[in-house]
Design an enzyme around this catalytic site. Structure first.
Site, mmCIF file in Angstrom:
data_model
loop_
_atom_site.group_PDB
_atom_site.id
_atom_site.type_symbol
_atom_site.label_atom_id
_atom_site.label_comp_id
_atom_site.label_asym_id
_atom_site.label_seq_id
_atom_site.Cartn_x
_atom_site.Cartn_y
_atom_site.Cartn_z
ATOM 1 N N LYS A 59 0.842 -1.203 0.000
ATOM 2 C CA LYS A 59 0.000 0.000 0.000
ATOM 3 C C LYS A 59 0.879 1.256 0.000
ATOM 4 O O LYS A 59 0.631 2.205 -0.744
ATOM 5 C CB LYS A 59 -0.930 -0.008 1.222
ATOM 6 C CG LYS A 59 -2.054 -1.024 1.082
ATOM 7 C CD LYS A 59 -2.807 -1.282 2.381
ATOM 8 C CE LYS A 59 -3.840 -2.391 2.167
ATOM 9 N NZ LYS A 59 -4.458 -2.874 3.399
ATOM 10 N N GLN A 103 -4.656 -1.496 9.688
ATOM 11 C CA GLN A 103 -4.592 -2.840 9.099
ATOM 12 C C GLN A 103 -5.179 -3.876 10.052
ATOM 13 O O GLN A 103 -4.835 -3.915 11.230
ATOM 14 C CB GLN A 103 -3.119 -3.165 8.769
ATOM 15 C CG GLN A 103 -2.916 -4.473 8.059
ATOM 16 C CD GLN A 103 -3.519 -4.493 6.652
ATOM 17 O OE1 GLN A 103 -3.396 -3.528 5.900
ATOM 18 N NE2 GLN A 103 -4.178 -5.594 6.309
ATOM 19 N N ASP A 126 -11.158 2.978 3.971
ATOM 20 C CA ASP A 126 -11.515 1.552 3.908
ATOM 21 C C ASP A 126 -13.032 1.379 3.808
ATOM 22 O O ASP A 126 -13.510 0.304 3.433
ATOM 23 C CB ASP A 126 -11.049 0.849 5.193
ATOM 24 C CG ASP A 126 -9.831 -0.032 4.973
ATOM 25 O OD1 ASP A 126 -9.543 -0.351 3.805
ATOM 26 O OD2 ASP A 126 -9.198 -0.412 5.972
#
Ligand code: NDP
Length: 302
Positions: A59, A103, A126
């Site tokens: 990422k 994460q 997200d």
């Protein structure tokens, strides 16, 4: 690469689409920088889970390649929930950070829901915050949509796959993939307007649902569970599954399999995504896209 036995299906090349999106993001980043906003994504990694560390690295690399700012905050596996919430709070108030991603999975002493709730919905790239989930389910596209289902939608749109009136069967009901995928397919308009069935581990006669599907989205987490004989001829098959299996014959020692048995499914389907190289690369591309959107909304807002 997936061993592609001669089949009639056309391949949906997620790597190529993701590459094109990343180029688009790069151009949008340049335009935003010219307006004085450098898009910034902060990724928080708690603990040393090797798979998570790989995702976080990719990422960060993708952000930098797109000309965006990328901050990785690494915290020890012993981090308390209060310590993590304090970091999220700091990022919520950092004007140079437009997207925040924590994460998952988190160590067991931390409640993931408490962390998701703490992220400012305007920076929740997200799309896991209930405000964003609620917007999607009420048909309001102003929120952030989880990157994997958003990537699937983009694959369907960019291949002109007609979802309108189609019977779409989504296998999996997670909040990350299955549910938002179903909500996207239900939206009115292009890429939506499908008749959606959502299946899960308690579904009776899964095969009978699949047999009637024009579009199958597999998000199960079970290696090659869906086989060609379960599908309707000409179905569009999108395989979200990523099942890593030990394989000493490969350089990495593991091999990636989808939830769909590719050789038999590709003989029946009209379109199919391979694993790897299908949905996987789209997830990061859509994360960049969501971050650009978040940054773009701050232009002139200061
Ligand atoms: P979850 O484990 O959260 O959800 C799996 C879903 O599959 C559940 O709803 C479960 O049902 C259902 N399921 C399990 N077994 C069966 C069965 N035998 N028949 C029907 N349904 C079943 O997984 P995720 O949604 O997070 O991920 C799904 C897959 O997608 C995984 O392989 C994951 O690695 C992959 N993935 C890939 C991404 C990418 O970038 N390509 C990103 C995210 C995930 P129930 O709810 O009843 O338990």
């Amino acid at each position: 690469m997936t061993s592609a036995v001669a089949g009639s299906a056309r391949i949906i090349d997620g790597s190529a689409v993701a590459k094109a999106i990343r180029e688009e993001v790069k151009a949008e980043t340049t335009a935003l920088v010219a307006k004085g906003v450098k898009p910034g994504l902060a990724v928080v990694l708690v603990g040393e889970d090797p798979a998570s560390a790989v995702y976080v690295r990719s990422k960060g690399k993708a952000c930098e390649e797109a000309g965006m700012r990328s901050d990785t905050i690494r915290m020890s596996a012993a981090t308390t929930q209060a310590e993590l919430l304090a970091v999220v709070e700091r990022l919520n108030h950092d004007p140079e950070i437009h997207g925040i991603l924590v994460q998952m999975p988190l160590p067991k002493q931390i409640d993931p829901q408490a962390v998701i709730l703490a992220i400012n919905p305007a920076k929740d790239v997200d799309g896991f915050h209930p405000v964003n989930a609620g917007k999607l389910f009420s048909g309001d596209m102003s929120g952030f949509i989880p990157c994997t289902p958003l990537g699937v939608r983009e694959l369907l749109l960019r291949h002109d796959i007609d979802t309108q009136g189609a019977h779409a069967v989504v296998v999996g009901r997670s909040t990350i993939v299955g549910r938002p995928m179903a909500a996207l397919l239900l939206l009115p308009g292009k890429g939506g307007d499908a008749t959606v069935t959502v299946c899960h581990s308690r579904t009776r006669e899964l095969a009978s649902h699949l047999k009637r599907a024009n579009i199958v989205i597999a998000a199960i987490g079970r290696k090659e569970m869906i086989t060609g004989d379960m599908l309707k001829a000409g179905a569009v098959v999108i395989d979200v599954g990523m099942n890593r299996v030990d394989d000493p014959s490969t350089k990495s020692g593991t091999r990636l399999y989808g939830d769909v048995h590719y050789p038999s499914a590709s003989a029946v389907a009209s379109w199919i995504t391979p694993v790897p190289g299908g949905v996987g690369p789209m997830t990061i591309a859509m994360l960049l896209k969501n971050t650009i959107t978040a940054a773009g909304r701050t232009v002139g807002a200061a």
